[in-house]
Motif scaffolding. Sequence first.
Motif, PDB file in Angstrom:
ATOM      1  N   PHE A  44       0.816  -1.223   0.000  1.00  0.00           N
ATOM      2  CA  PHE A  44       0.000   0.000   0.000  1.00  0.00           C
ATOM      3  C   PHE A  44       0.848   1.270   0.000  1.00  0.00           C
ATOM      4  O   PHE A  44       0.332   2.360  -0.230  1.00  0.00           O
ATOM      5  N   TYR A  45       2.132   1.149   0.270  1.00  0.00           N
ATOM      6  CA  TYR A  45       3.003   2.321   0.357  1.00  0.00           C
ATOM      7  C   TYR A  45       3.984   2.421  -0.817  1.00  0.00           C
ATOM      8  O   TYR A  45       4.522   3.499  -1.072  1.00  0.00           O
ATOM      9  N   VAL A  46       4.206   1.297  -1.498  1.00  0.00           N
ATOM     10  CA  VAL A  46       5.284   1.249  -2.491  1.00  0.00           C
ATOM     11  C   VAL A  46       5.028   2.166  -3.681  1.00  0.00           C
ATOM     12  O   VAL A  46       5.841   3.052  -3.991  1.00  0.00           O
ATOM     13  N   GLN A  47       3.903   1.971  -4.360  1.00  0.00           N
ATOM     14  CA  GLN A  47       3.621   2.748  -5.575  1.00  0.00           C
ATOM     15  C   GLN A  47       3.543   4.237  -5.274  1.00  0.00           C
ATOM     16  O   GLN A  47       4.112   5.059  -6.005  1.00  0.00           O
ATOM     17  N   SER A  48       2.858   4.588  -4.177  1.00  0.00           N
ATOM     18  CA  SER A  48       2.719   6.014  -3.846  1.00  0.00           C
ATOM     19  C   SER A  48       4.076   6.627  -3.499  1.00  0.00           C
ATOM     20  O   SER A  48       4.362   7.776  -3.875  1.00  0.00           O
ATOM     21  N   SER A  49       4.932   5.877  -2.812  1.00  0.00           N
ATOM     22  CA  SER A  49       6.262   6.390  -2.471  1.00  0.00           C
ATOM     23  C   SER A  49       7.089   6.628  -3.727  1.00  0.00           C
ATOM     24  O   SER A  49       7.771   7.656  -3.847  1.00  0.00           O
ATOM     25  N   MET A  50       7.002   5.698  -4.668  1.00  0.00           N
ATOM     26  CA  MET A  50       7.746   5.867  -5.917  1.00  0.00           C
ATOM     27  C   MET A  50       7.230   7.083  -6.687  1.00  0.00           C
ATOM     28  O   MET A  50       8.018   7.911  -7.168  1.00  0.00           O
ATOM     29  N   ASP A  51       5.905   7.196  -6.780  1.00  0.00           N
ATOM     30  CA  ASP A  51       5.312   8.329  -7.511  1.00  0.00           C
ATOM     31  C   ASP A  51       5.664   9.655  -6.855  1.00  0.00           C
ATOM     32  O   ASP A  51       6.011  10.628  -7.541  1.00  0.00           O
ATOM     33  N   MET A  52       5.582   9.717  -5.539  1.00  0.00           N
ATOM     34  CA  MET A  52       5.886  10.959  -4.825  1.00  0.00           C
ATOM     35  C   MET A  52       7.355  11.336  -4.987  1.00  0.00           C
ATOM     36  O   MET A  52       7.692  12.507  -5.172  1.00  0.00           O
ATOM     37  N   PHE A  53       8.230  10.345  -4.934  1.00  0.00           N
ATOM     38  CA  PHE A  53       9.667  10.637  -5.009  1.00  0.00           C
ATOM     39  C   PHE A  53      10.075  11.050  -6.421  1.00  0.00           C
ATOM     40  O   PHE A  53      10.815  12.018  -6.610  1.00  0.00           O
ATOM     41  N   MET A  58      11.399  -1.487 -10.838  1.00  0.00           N
ATOM     42  CA  MET A  58      10.276  -2.410 -11.040  1.00  0.00           C
ATOM     43  C   MET A  58      10.520  -3.736 -10.303  1.00  0.00           C
ATOM     44  O   MET A  58       9.587  -4.337  -9.774  1.00  0.00           O
ATOM     45  N   ILE A  59      11.785  -4.176 -10.268  1.00  0.00           N
ATOM     46  CA  ILE A  59      12.116  -5.426  -9.558  1.00  0.00           C
ATOM     47  C   ILE A  59      11.887  -5.244  -8.055  1.00  0.00           C
ATOM     48  O   ILE A  59      11.279  -6.102  -7.393  1.00  0.00           O
TER      49      ILE A  59
END
Length: 662
Positions: free
Chosen positions: A337-346, A358-359
Amino acid sequence: PPQVVPGADPSARQLCFEWGPAEVLVCETRFGRRDPGPDPIPSQSWTLTGCVADTVGTAPGSSRVFVVRRDQDIYIQTLRKLFNESHGIFMGLQRSEEELAGKSRKAQLVQVSKNYRSVIRACMEDMHQAAVSTRDPALQGQYSTQVSILSAMELIWNLCEILFVEAAAAGPLLLRLLDWVRLHVCDVDSMVREVLSSESPSKHKLFWNVVDVFVLQGRMDEARHLLSKEATANPTSMNMYKILDDLMKKMPMPSLANTQTLTELELKWQHWHEECQRFLQDGTFASNPHMESICKILLGDEDAILEKKELMTTWYHFLVTRLLYSHPTVKPMELRFYVQSSMDMFLGGESSPEPLDMILMAAFEFEMHQVIKECSIVLSNWWFVAHLTDLLDHCKLLQSHNLYFGSNMREFLLLEYASGLFSHHSLWQLGVDYFDHCPEYGRVYLELHIERIPLSTEQKALKVLRICEQRQMHEQVRSICKIMAMKALRNNRLGSALSWSIRAKDAAFATLISDRFLKDYCERGCFSDLDLIDNLGPSMLLSDRLTFLGKYREFHRLYGEKRFPEAARLLLTLMTAHIAPCSFWMTLLTDALPLLEQKEIIFSAEQTYELMRCLEDLTAGNVDKQKLQEDDVETTKVEMLRLALARNLARVIVKEGTVEGS
């Protein structure tokens, strides 16, 4: 013949290709076209996904041949440590006690994983040292690329170890992720060293950056130690420092020993969080932007954390920092639940995710098969996915995943890796053990690959032969022995050729070589390789000719030891039992001459008659009788034999008559 690329214009220059066991030969062809046109392949080495092509035998105006290898990393000298040492770890894992259960089995698997990582890191350090020491820019670039690849491999492996192998629970999970970030985000280490080694760290221009780095990585003791220097240098900020130091000191952290429940930790963390919130709202740190920023980070303010993007350098560092200050008791399955949003925010839309991103994201989302798939595509060799998959399989995490063609994922990847090893002149020996631990197709692959190993030396052939014999690969044993026997025969090494043919149990070939031995004897009057012939033992029964060779040599030995009666009996047996080839009878009869001329009578009357019969059979049945009569030497031999036999018979009759008369 080489195959032409389908669909190509037959009137134009084309690419032809020929498949080999671990590589492809690619060449250009021309069909009556004067203007060669642009090169379809550049003259330099070119790279495919996981493949490298090298130009072979180029000349101006001529077609070029390219060797396309699918696993070029096998040939990098500095990676030999990776392949050799990981082989030992792999074998240890296969032999480990499967009966171990629960915590002890998990601890064992975690240790195996750490051993693999230590090999990757050692290899990376060697590669880095090689990059520093070389003066060749091209080599330096290659080494630096390999360092980056190995670093990424260790990063991925370490994360998989935490999430899959150790399967860290909520609480300890965050501590493991913090260690992971500290180990792999090393860009700030030089900055930390620079500040700490200065005369007055608190006055250094990067002082607050270092404090922020420590806070972002959860290194509270180090951050507090640096802040104490600031308080000493600026007494006016002493009050603020004490409050911030107290907040950092009291921050609740999970423990690996599980001394407190998650509920207790969450309650403590909630109270601490409210206290931080109160000081921030009261404006306690308003006069010092640096301390205020740190307080916001402690509260998990995402904007405040993102302001330090340059210090974190990666989105996964941001993810772990975000979890540390907003959800320290995160459960493994909540990470997604935190991974995609953290990547997008960063990334903020400024750049696209790299394959490594992606890996890592697939790992955080517990998509093990996706991790393996992406690594297989991105990484330049099969080493990583083969060993990681094997480890995960021992963790019982891939049991349900079978491939459509019958093998499971573990075996498929091990087969690919071992096949690559077999293309190397020495690493193929490691590949044997990997095939051994592929229960479904390993044996078949081993049989196919071992037949293609170039048997360049006898020592290498013996090594291959021993491997085949240990695994009862009888067909391959025969094939290797025949190849080596033929090589020895071509080099006129009859002893070696005979030895190999005996090992191959090839009666026809043993007969051929025995004939060569006998021919050489007739020409030179002595045997070569006496040690081998003297010690044939039961092997001489492989063929009649080999039996004759062994027995004929035994006759010479008996004669040399002056055991004439035994030698005479053996000689007669070789002729009367038809063990000796007819073409060799004259030689045997000639060998009887010295025995017939001995002072002591060796042959009895009956034996002498047998020798006479053999001589008559030889002269009467010889197809080249006319030639025999015309050959003065042969005629002389026959006459001498007849005379010696007649004289011996007369001596025997006289002796036997004298004995009877007395």
